[in-house]
Design an enzyme around this catalytic site. Structure first.
Site, PDB file in Angstrom:
ATOM      1  N   ASP A  87      -2.593   1.844  -4.617  1.00 36.88           N
ATOM      2  CA  ASP A  87      -3.825   2.121  -3.909  1.00 36.88           C
ATOM      3  C   ASP A  87      -4.944   1.320  -4.548  1.00 36.88           C
ATOM      4  O   ASP A  87      -4.768   0.639  -5.556  1.00 36.88           O
ATOM      5  CB  ASP A  87      -4.141   3.620  -3.969  1.00 36.88           C
ATOM      6  CG  ASP A  87      -2.995   4.434  -3.386  1.00 36.88           C
ATOM      7  OD1 ASP A  87      -2.558   4.106  -2.281  1.00 36.88           O
ATOM      8  OD2 ASP A  87      -2.540   5.354  -4.064  1.00 36.88           O
ATOM      9  N   HIS A 147       0.814  -1.221   0.000  1.00 35.92           N
ATOM     10  CA  HIS A 147       0.000   0.000   0.000  1.00 35.92           C
ATOM     11  C   HIS A 147       0.847   1.271   0.000  1.00 35.92           C
ATOM     12  O   HIS A 147       0.329   2.374  -0.117  1.00 35.92           O
ATOM     13  CB  HIS A 147      -0.953  -0.009   1.201  1.00 35.92           C
ATOM     14  CG  HIS A 147      -2.305   0.570   0.877  1.00 35.92           C
ATOM     15  ND1 HIS A 147      -2.474   1.669   0.059  1.00 35.92           N
ATOM     16  CD2 HIS A 147      -3.556   0.182   1.237  1.00 35.92           C
ATOM     17  CE1 HIS A 147      -3.763   1.942  -0.041  1.00 35.92           C
ATOM     18  NE2 HIS A 147      -4.450   1.055   0.658  1.00 35.92           N
TER      19      HIS A 147
END
Lengths: 327, 446
Positions: free
Chosen positions: B421, B417
């Site tokens: 995204d 992450h």
């Protein structure tokens, strides 16, 4: 998060605090135009002007005295002693004035002052560029003393020192400047004064230290792990006031404790830590409290073999740790 | 022989870079004659030799940065024999023996007690030991001592208590000799997993020392490969902030296509035409459209890899390997099928070479092969994402408000992450889905 050098973390803390608060300024020998002999204050004069990065005469008593006066008037000075060895002419100002102002004025006045001073050897500095003066100031009520090891703590503790309402001595190890790197957030954070930090969890021996020696201890601990010795490492970070609870908790983990510092053994910080442990934890000790410190000789020798003898290193630390584990 | 080391050129410097060697091995060097040029943060300088002699060997090449004190070259001093070298090695030998000693001391922690004669510290108890003995109602004479001179350490007591011997010691102390070999050596450690074609090899079982009869526990030696897997997994989960997402794909047409082609393919190519080959093709084409999936986090930047090298997770009975299909974007479905077969065979036979394992940029795990329909994979460090291909199952699906029986499969994606995204990963998975669903019975393999 960027990985930066210890010295950059100190510079970043000063820059951020000067941006945050107009009352914060630095003063000292060569801190302005030259940006400090180690480049610690580089760029501050360009950014904040010569009134906030003040070059002073070669007179440490004046640097401390001016800073104390400014602090009593509400400024937040960061006074730099070029080397902590040169700090002794200012000892009277620091111990007899700065440390006592709040007490003596019955809380009417305070002295929110930070004194930064590079300590320690290992850079072929010889007698007058290598001393560890902690024990001179240690045990003076009214002074706080911090001595960070990680870059993260250097930034966070310096910011906490600037915001502290009382005088704080910030002892940065000059050998750490470029040797120690680490992740440092570029956000605004502080590391609270008075809190120790566990650098490594283990259950065979506990090693308590501060500043540069932790570098050797961490290396030695990693190697000793291969020999089956598990080391618990506590970084004091603040040496006055000592984080008593953290010390006791770390010792309880193993019952075997080694205290390490570069300042000489007699009357050093380790003596006080040892006394606290023996006062509180006699029945949980599994071995004599051990200390590994600089030798009780007047100063760092100027010749390389002499310096090597004087300085702690990974092998000396590792041997002491192994001996304690075997006990 | 003398080692030339990087000198401390300026205070507070910790490292230096070798810019250029001015002398080569075999050259004669006079004392103080420059042998190389070095660069540091503060100064650039020529490094003079500290002795007269012949340069034997260069240890640090041009452009390398090393800490102060590191040996960079070996010189043979004029008229000197090679016997001075032993001085240094003496110290090393000392350390090694000390190391061995510690190892021995600690490994006997559950071993036999040392007799009093050669254990002068046997009867001296530290406050911690006495306190623990009182707490657990122990007779210290029964506790083996591993400390200096046979001393019982705090850890010895704790180990003794943990071993369960403590309870017995208050009663019949002889009972500590009981059936330490009572466990069944044929007990299987793992029995699940439909991909297991044979029963797992028996783990090497170590029984604790006679003082510590263990009940209901067996010990399995951690193999080097197990240890590597453990380290990599731990590094990945502790450094990479994982996020997870899943999508379902209608592979009915793909099933038809494969059924139509597989026998012919087997005859012609001699390898199985697997669904995985089609999936890889779909994934590789999607990565081409979203190159950020093929990247690495480097703190102050993100490195996007140009080559698409797919790591393929291949499970064996007791481990999982991730051999790499290099330049997967240059291959068609048939080529991928052959490569998959080849890597799977090499993995099973333990014939993977180092070059088979290196350079992966994105990992695919065919979890469907052992019946999984949903999994949460750990990213193959330092890659940016890992995708799993779950079992194909027939399910009722609503299409145009009508219920149809379709072959469905889930694709799961774990992502770093820091780099990726939800939106970009959602688009990426949609592209994989489109690619898979666009196979028709007319699609070509070559």
């Amino acid at each position: 998060m960027a990985v930066i050098e210890y010295i950059d973390a100190i510079r970043l803390a000063m820059k951020e605090e000067m941006e945050r608060d107009e009352d914060v300024f630095v003063l000292g020998e060569d801190v302005g135009l030259k940006g400090g002999v180690f480049t610690t204050t580089k760029g501050l004069m360009e950014q904040f002007g010569e009134m906030r990065a003040l070059d002073t005469p070669l007179a440490e008593s004046a640097i401390a005295g001016v800073a104390i006066g400014a602090a009593m008037y509400g400024m937040k000075p960061i006074a730099e002693m070029q080397y902590s060895d040169f700090m002794f002419p200012a000892t009277n100002q620091i111990i007899s004035e700065a440390a006592k102002i709040r007490y003596r004025s019955n809380n009417d006045w305070s002295c929110p002052l930070v004194i930064r001073a590079p300590i320690g050897g290992g850079i072929f500095g010889g007698l007058y560029h290598s001393q560890c003066p902690e024990s001179v100031f240690f045990g003076t009520p009214g002074l706080k003393i911090v001595a960070p090891y990680r870059a993260y703590d250097a930034k966070g503790l310096l910011k906490a020192a600037v915001r502290d309402p009382d005088p704080v001595l910030f002892f940065e190890h000059k050998k750490c400047y470029k040797l120690v790197t680490g992740e440092v957030p570029d956000t605004d954070y502080i590391v609270p004064i008075g809190e120790a930090n566990v650098l490594r969890e283990g259950d065979d021996i506990t090693v308590i230290s501060y500043s540069l020696p932790l570098h050797f201890i961490e290396q030695a601990a990693a190697e000793l792990e291969g020999e089956g010795i598990s080391t618990h490492i506590l970084d004091l970070r603040t040496i006055q006031p000592l984080d008593k609870e953290a010390v006791l908790e770390a010792v309880r983990k193993t019952g075997k404790v080694l205290i390490v510092h570069e300042d000489n053994k007699t009357g050093g910080v380790g003596a006080e830590v040892s006394a606290i442990i023996s006062e509180e934890l006699l029945f949980e000790l599994d071995a004599p409290i051990m200390r590994l410190c600089g030798p009780d000789v007047p100063a760092m020798p100027i010749n390389p073999p002499g310096e090597k003898f004087f300085m702690l290193n990974k092998d000396k630390v590792k041997e002491a740790m192994r001996n304690l584990a075997l006990y | 022989m003398i080692e030339i080391v990087v000198p401390q050129l300026a205070e507070s410097l910790v490292s230096a870079t070798i810019d250029k060697w001015l002398k080569q091995p075999g050259d004669w060097v006079d004392i103080y004659e420059p042998i190389c040029e070095i660069l540091t943060d503060k100064v650039n300088a020529e490094l003079p030799s500290t002795v007269s002699g012949t340069l034997m060997k260069i240890l640090v090449g041009n452009g390398e940065t090393v800490p102060v004190g590191t040996p960079i070259a070996i010189m043979e001093v004029e008229g000197e024999a090679a016997d001075t070298g032993t001085v240094a090695s003496g110290g090393t030998a000392n350390t090694t023996s000390a190391t061995a000693h510690v190892g021995a001391a600690l490994s006997t922690s559950a071993g036999t007690a040392i007799s009093d004669a050669d254990a002068p510290m046997r009867g001296r108890f530290s406050p911690a030991v006495q306190q623990l003995a009182t707490e657990h109602n122990l007779r210290l004479s029964e506790v083996p001592g591993t400390g200096l001179g046979g001393r019982i350490t705090r850890k010895d007591v704790l180990a003794f208590v943990a071993s369960g011997a403590a309870g017995k010691s208050s009663g019949a102390s002889q009972a500590t000799q009981v059936s330490s070999a009572s466990m069944d050596p044929k007990a299987q450690v793992r029995s699940s997993g439909i991909h297991l074609s044979e029963s797992p090899r028996l783990p090497k079982i170590e029984v604790e020392g006679s003082n510590a009869p263990s009940r209901g526990e067996t010990f399995i030696d951690v193999t080097p490969i197990r240890s590597t897997i453990a380290r990599n997994m731990r590094q990945s989960v502790s450094e990479i902030p994982h996020a997870w997402t899943m999508i379902e794909v209608d592979v009915t047409n793909l099933v038809l296509l494969r059924n139509k082609l597989k026998d012919e393919f087997m005859k012609r190519e001699g390898v199985n035409l697997t669904y995985l080959a089609f999936l890889l093709k779909a994934v590789v084409n999607a990565i081409k459209d979203f190159p950020i999936m093929n990247s690495v986090w480097a703190v102050d930047k993100i490195i996007v890899k140009r080559d698409i090298n797919i790591s393929l997770a291949v499970g064996t009975e007791d481990s999982v390997m991730t051999p790499v299909i290099k330049n997967a974007d240059h291959k068609n479905v048939a080529g991928l099928a052959k490569e998959i077969e080849e890597l799977a065979r090499k993995t099973r036979e333990g014939k993977l070479t180092l070059s088979d394992m290196h350079g992966g940029t994105f990992t695919v795990n065919n979890t469907g092969s052992f019946g999984s329909i949903l999994s949460y994979p750990i990213i193959n460090y330092p890659q940016a994402a890992i995708l799993t291909f779950e079992s194909i199952v027939k399910r009722p699906v609503v299409i145009n408000d009508m219920i149809a029986v379709r072959s469905m499969a889930n694709l799961c994606l774990s992502l770093d992450h820091r780099i990726l995204d939800g939106v970009i990963c959602g688009r990426f998975l949609q592209r994989v889905k489109e690619n898979l669903e666009s196979f028709t019975t007319d699609s070509k393999l070559y």
